[in-house]
Design a protein around this motif. Structure first.
Motif, mmCIF file in Angstrom:
data_model
loop_
_atom_site.group_PDB
_atom_site.id
_atom_site.type_symbol
_atom_site.label_atom_id
_atom_site.label_comp_id
_atom_site.label_asym_id
_atom_site.label_seq_id
_atom_site.Cartn_x
_atom_site.Cartn_y
_atom_site.Cartn_z
ATOM 1 N N GLU A 62 -16.433 4.670 -151.413
ATOM 2 C CA GLU A 62 -16.368 4.920 -150.641
ATOM 3 C C GLU A 62 -16.275 7.198 -150.501
ATOM 4 O O GLU A 62 -16.169 7.495 -149.457
ATOM 5 N N ASN A 63 -15.930 7.800 -152.007
ATOM 6 C CA ASN A 63 -15.910 8.600 -151.934
ATOM 7 C C ASN A 63 -16.669 9.464 -152.813
ATOM 8 O O ASN A 63 -15.952 10.387 -152.460
ATOM 9 N N ILE A 64 -17.706 8.987 -153.616
ATOM 10 C CA ILE A 64 -18.788 9.645 -153.336
ATOM 11 C C ILE A 64 -19.393 10.719 -152.575
ATOM 12 O O ILE A 64 -20.074 10.983 -153.689
ATOM 13 N N ILE A 65 -19.913 10.464 -152.298
ATOM 14 C CA ILE A 65 -20.695 10.772 -150.751
ATOM 15 C C ILE A 65 -20.501 11.150 -149.707
ATOM 16 O O ILE A 65 -18.908 10.621 -149.508
ATOM 17 N N ARG A 66 -20.997 12.326 -149.298
ATOM 18 C CA ARG A 66 -19.448 13.158 -148.149
ATOM 19 C C ARG A 66 -19.631 12.005 -146.776
ATOM 20 O O ARG A 66 -19.970 10.488 -146.761
ATOM 21 N N SER A 67 -18.552 11.603 -146.434
ATOM 22 C CA SER A 67 -17.698 11.032 -145.269
ATOM 23 C C SER A 67 -18.527 10.682 -143.804
ATOM 24 O O SER A 67 -18.893 9.614 -143.489
ATOM 25 N N ALA A 68 -19.086 12.036 -144.128
ATOM 26 C CA ALA A 68 -19.819 11.964 -142.627
ATOM 27 C C ALA A 68 -21.644 11.323 -143.128
ATOM 28 O O ALA A 68 -21.746 9.902 -142.186
ATOM 29 N N PHE A 70 -21.346 8.200 -145.049
ATOM 30 C CA PHE A 70 -20.662 6.974 -145.184
ATOM 31 C C PHE A 70 -20.988 6.459 -144.260
ATOM 32 O O PHE A 70 -21.431 5.701 -144.157
ATOM 33 N N GLU A 71 -20.592 7.201 -143.144
ATOM 34 C CA GLU A 71 -19.347 6.748 -141.608
ATOM 35 C C GLU A 71 -21.296 6.661 -141.338
ATOM 36 O O GLU A 71 -21.576 5.115 -140.380
ATOM 37 N N GLU A 72 -22.608 7.223 -141.603
ATOM 38 C CA GLU A 72 -23.515 6.962 -140.826
ATOM 39 C C GLU A 72 -23.975 6.136 -141.264
ATOM 40 O O GLU A 72 -24.598 4.930 -140.506
ATOM 41 N N LEU A 73 -24.428 5.906 -142.621
ATOM 42 C CA LEU A 73 -24.936 4.618 -143.428
ATOM 43 C C LEU A 73 -24.617 3.205 -142.720
ATOM 44 O O LEU A 73 -24.919 2.062 -142.224
ATOM 45 N N GLU A 74 -22.728 3.351 -142.891
ATOM 46 C CA GLU A 74 -22.206 2.505 -142.229
ATOM 47 C C GLU A 74 -21.955 2.115 -140.733
ATOM 48 O O GLU A 74 -22.560 0.632 -140.233
ATOM 49 N N SER A 75 -22.165 2.847 -139.366
ATOM 50 C CA SER A 75 -23.082 2.326 -138.343
ATOM 51 C C SER A 75 -23.975 2.372 -138.255
ATOM 52 O O SER A 75 -24.613 1.277 -137.147
ATOM 53 N N GLN A 76 -25.223 2.482 -139.249
ATOM 54 C CA GLN A 76 -26.185 2.022 -138.787
ATOM 55 C C GLN A 76 -26.912 0.537 -139.704
ATOM 56 O O GLN A 76 -27.764 0.052 -139.614
ATOM 57 N N GLY A 77 -25.490 -0.515 -139.439
ATOM 58 C CA GLY A 77 -25.939 -2.011 -140.326
ATOM 59 C C GLY A 77 -25.848 -1.942 -141.967
ATOM 60 O O GLY A 77 -25.707 -2.229 -142.785
ATOM 61 N N TRP A 78 -25.744 -0.587 -142.787
ATOM 62 C CA TRP A 78 -26.236 -0.538 -144.118
ATOM 63 C C TRP A 78 -24.869 -1.366 -144.870
ATOM 64 O O TRP A 78 -23.884 -0.818 -144.731
ATOM 65 N N GLU A 79 -24.847 -1.897 -146.132
ATOM 66 C CA GLU A 79 -23.760 -2.224 -146.992
ATOM 67 C C GLU A 79 -23.898 -1.219 -148.174
ATOM 68 O O GLU A 79 -25.221 -1.629 -148.997
ATOM 69 N N TYR A 80 -23.116 -1.950 -148.661
ATOM 70 C CA TYR A 80 -23.112 -1.172 -150.203
ATOM 71 C C TYR A 80 -22.061 -2.144 -151.683
ATOM 72 O O TYR A 80 -21.600 -2.583 -151.052
#
Length: 187
Positions: A62-68, A70-80
């Motif tokens: 949640e905090n090693i990549i830029r918040s924008a 992280f939010e972009e990946l999640e909004s496109q359905g990506w999971e980590y």
């Protein structure tokens, strides 16, 4: 266009979009100056002289990549999936590696972003280990890049780089392609 080519195009598009988003952020707070009458009459230690730098939170996906990003990946359905940070077979204490995938695309592309603290001794050992395994060394202005041989890479970016480690001062980052390093926060 082959399936691999389509996945590469999708991944590069996502990385490019994330890179553009990385520049977006909240504006810097306005700096205020205290009124002249607020100046103390006796010497007082300044905050810079007495306050230590705040400790960074432990690295997580949640905090090693830029918040924008992280939010972009999640909004496109990506999971980590969060995993320990490894350089070859060597685990790096205090680090994290994040594998991102979109479950709606079985067999689709996987992105990797990782960060770990490193001592100077660990940095030397890791760089030598990767170079002896055939990774390609490239000196940067602020650190060293080690990239897997593109002939063996699962994914390559537009510049021909596959999985890449970046060794900075006291830390290491990793991404599935060199261009992916731009979304990782320098801690």
């Amino acid at each position: 266009m082959s399936r691999r080519d389509r996945r590469s195009v999708v991944a590069l598009g996502l990385i490019a979009g994330l890179g553009l988003l990385a520049g977006c952020g909240a504006p810097a707070p306005a700096q205020t100056t205290p009124p002249a009458e607020a100046v103390p009459s006796s010497p007082v230690a300044t905050p810079q002289a007495t306050a230590s730098e705040p400790a960074l939170p432990d690295p997580t996906c949640e905090n090693i990549i830029r918040s924008a990003s992280f939010e972009e990946l999640e909004s496109q359905g990506w999971e980590y999936k969060q995993e320990p940070f490894l350089i070859g077979e060597m685990p790096i204490e205090g680090g994290v590696s994040c594998l991102w995938a979109n479950p709606a695309e079985p067999g689709g592309n996987i992105l990797q972003f990782g960060w770990a603290p490193l001592t100077a001794e660990e940095t030397t050992e890791a760089e030598q280990s990767l170079e002896s395994a055939g990774w390609i060394r490239e000196e940067g202005d602020d650190g060293v890049y080690l990239t897997e041989d593109p002939a063996f890479a699962l994914n390559i970016d537009a510049d021909g780089y596959g999985m890449t480690y970046f060794f900075g001062d006291g830390y290491v980052q990793v991404a599935d392609v060199k261009q992916g390093l731009v979304v990782i926060e320098r801690r």
